[in-house]
Design an enzyme around this catalytic site. Structure first.
Site, short mmCIF file in Angstrom:
data_model
loop_
_atom_site.label_atom_id
_atom_site.label_comp_id
_atom_site.label_asym_id
_atom_site.label_seq_id
_atom_site.Cartn_x
_atom_site.Cartn_y
_atom_site.Cartn_z
N ASN A 209 -63.21 12.88 -3.81
CA ASN A 209 -63.29 11.69 -3.83
C ASN A 209 -62.26 11.26 -4.69
O ASN A 209 -62.50 11.35 -6.10
CB ASN A 209 -64.87 11.34 -4.29
CG ASN A 209 -64.85 9.69 -4.19
OD1 ASN A 209 -63.89 8.93 -4.26
ND2 ASN A 209 -66.05 9.26 -4.69
N ARG B 59 -63.54 11.36 1.11
CA ARG B 59 -63.96 10.09 0.99
C ARG B 59 -62.91 9.00 1.08
O ARG B 59 -62.11 8.96 0.08
CB ARG B 59 -65.09 9.65 -0.05
CG ARG B 59 -65.58 8.29 -0.06
CD ARG B 59 -66.11 7.77 -1.62
NE ARG B 59 -66.65 6.48 -1.73
CZ ARG B 59 -66.53 5.82 -2.57
NH1 ARG B 59 -65.83 6.27 -3.63
NH2 ARG B 59 -66.87 4.48 -2.40
N HIS C 5 -69.78 1.16 0.70
CA HIS C 5 -71.18 2.13 0.42
C HIS C 5 -71.97 2.66 1.74
O HIS C 5 -73.05 2.89 1.74
CB HIS C 5 -72.03 1.11 -0.53
CG HIS C 5 -71.59 0.68 -1.59
ND1 HIS C 5 -71.95 -0.27 -2.23
CD2 HIS C 5 -70.65 1.49 -2.41
CE1 HIS C 5 -71.18 -0.29 -3.53
NE2 HIS C 5 -70.50 0.58 -3.71
N ARG D 153 -67.30 -7.57 -11.06
CA ARG D 153 -67.00 -8.30 -9.77
C ARG D 153 -68.03 -9.65 -9.88
O ARG D 153 -69.04 -9.45 -9.97
CB ARG D 153 -67.00 -7.55 -8.78
CG ARG D 153 -65.89 -6.60 -8.50
CD ARG D 153 -65.94 -5.64 -7.38
NE ARG D 153 -66.41 -4.23 -7.64
CZ ARG D 153 -66.71 -3.38 -6.87
NH1 ARG D 153 -66.64 -3.28 -5.82
NH2 ARG D 153 -67.05 -2.06 -7.42
N GLU E 244 -73.90 10.86 -1.73
CA GLU E 244 -72.84 10.47 -0.88
C GLU E 244 -72.18 11.92 -0.38
O GLU E 244 -71.66 12.06 0.64
CB GLU E 244 -71.89 9.64 -1.52
CG GLU E 244 -72.46 8.33 -1.51
CD GLU E 244 -71.93 7.19 -2.33
OE1 GLU E 244 -71.14 6.40 -1.99
OE2 GLU E 244 -72.02 7.20 -3.70
#
Length: 398
Positions: A7, A91, A179, A240, A386
């Site tokens: 990742n 990923r 996600h 964010r 994940e």
């Protein structure tokens, strides 16, 4: 079969080596400050001391070489040679047109380069990682797993924006969602907990970390999600803003003279929890400010957070015509009972009854149910994985 999961960020690289015979991580690590002074690798292996290597790393290829060297290290590694790695799963945040994981062919890498503009902060590092692995591990099969792929089952009414249609046709502007690997994983785990086939249940998955997205999963398929064209849309996040009136952007540009780049910086890196609280992006600091200082801005952040999650749960229950299960995952979702209780209080009308004592339990292990026995809608806290999901997708393709 052992699968290496990679990742990559712009200057970092997380990795796990997973033995798929028992789905256990043999080693996991993090490489930081790639291409920057102070490059460092930290690797953890069960039963061994933490392994730390500080050495200059000019690019991702150097970082991958160090990862492989660390995995086969005589004293700190877990395999004897690279030949034990059967496949590599990468990923990638944005997959554009791809609706499922794909083998990392040259054509796929070329397409990912073409859509860098859709995820300029995330995809370049991933592409660099894929290229680095292909250069070093020339005969090892590789798979690309996309954050966006799980959401490609959304219907048009969910993914289309009410903009001129040509923006969708010519520029690919639509809701993509992110996600996806996490949402897919926990939705599957919920079905196991409920001892039901995933095709029979309606689930709302709440991935709440520094980035936040909530997804409506009907029969195992994503039918709507909060993140949109980019990961900026939706619920309040660490730095964010989440969804805001678009005219705020043009107003500030006109009144304050901000450039497009400056507005992008404000919305992505100076808003959300950080912008409202003035404390930071780490939810643990917000909790501390509430508990120890009764900071009104920190309290406001918690209230806004919980309120927005509650609204979205209600919206997705309506969109699916009901809900059987709600699941919280990721850093905040797993470890912030304050947010869960704010999101689920006064939701009895929907069939949700929260067990307050269970909600406060921080020892979640592999997961736990936090609803009462008579709750019509079951509520779970399940740690996301994940990396394991990426390894499974990789195994399925190779």
């Amino acid at each position: 079969m052992k699968v290496l999961v990679i990742n990559c960020g712009s200057s970092s690289l997380k990795y796990q080596l997973i033995d798929m015979s028992n789905e256990e991580a043999l080693a996991q690590g993090l490489v930081e400050r790639i291409g920057i002074n102070g490059s460092i690798l930290t690797q953890k292996v069960e039963g061994k001391d933490k392994y730390v290597v500080e050495t200059p790393l000019k690019d991702h290829q150097d970082a991958i070489e160090l990862v492989l060297k660390s995995l086969v290290d005589e004293n700190h590694g877990v395999i004897k040679s690279m030949d034990e790695i059967s496949a590599v799963g990468h990923r990638v945040v944005h997959g554009g047109k791809y609706a499922s994981s794909v083998v990392a062919s040259d054509e796929v890498v070329e397409y990912l380069q073409e859509i860098i503009k859709l995820a300029p902060l995330h995809n370049p590092g991933s592409i660099a990682g894929i290229k680095a692995c292909k250069a070093i591990m020339k005969t090892t099969p590789m798979v690309v797993v996309f954050d966006t792929a799980f959401h490609q089952t959304m219907p048009e009414k969910a993914f289309m924006y009410p903009l001129p249609y040509e923006f969708y046709e010519k520029d690919g502007i639509r809701r993509y969602g992110f996600h996806g690997t996490s949402h897919k994983y926990v939705a599957g785990e919920v079905a196991k907990w409920m001892k039901k086939d995933i095709t029979e249940i309606k689930t709302i998955t709440c991935h709440i970390g520094n980035g936040v997205s909530i997804t409506a999963v009907n029969g195992g398929k994503s039918v709507d999600t909060t993140m949109g064209f980019t990961p900026l849309d939706g619920i309040i996040m660490g730095s964010r803003s989440g969804s805001v009136d678009p005219s705020i952007v043009t107003y500030l540009m006109k009144e304050k003279g901000y450039s497009a780049e400056e507005m992008n910086e404000i919305l992505n890196k100076k808003s959300g929890i950080l912008g409202l609280s003035g404390i930071g992006t780490d939810f643990r600091d917000i909790r501390s400010a509430v508990e120890n200082e009764k900071d009104p801005k920190a309290v406001l952040v918690m209230d806004i957070f919980g309120y927005q999650v509650k609204k979205q749960i209600g919206a997705y229950a309506a969109a699916m015509g009901g809900v059987d299960a709600i699941v919280f995952t990721a850093g905040v979702g797993e470890h912030a009972p304050e947010i869960r209780i704010r999101a689920l209080t006064d939701m009895e009308f929907l069939g949700v009854k929260l067990d307050v004592e269970k909600n406060e339990n921080q020892n979640i292990g592999d997961g736990m149910e936090i609803s009462t026995k008579d709750s019509k809608v079951k509520v779970f806290v399940i740690p996301t994985n994940e990396e394991l999901m990426i390894a499974k997708e990789t195994l399925a393709l190779v």
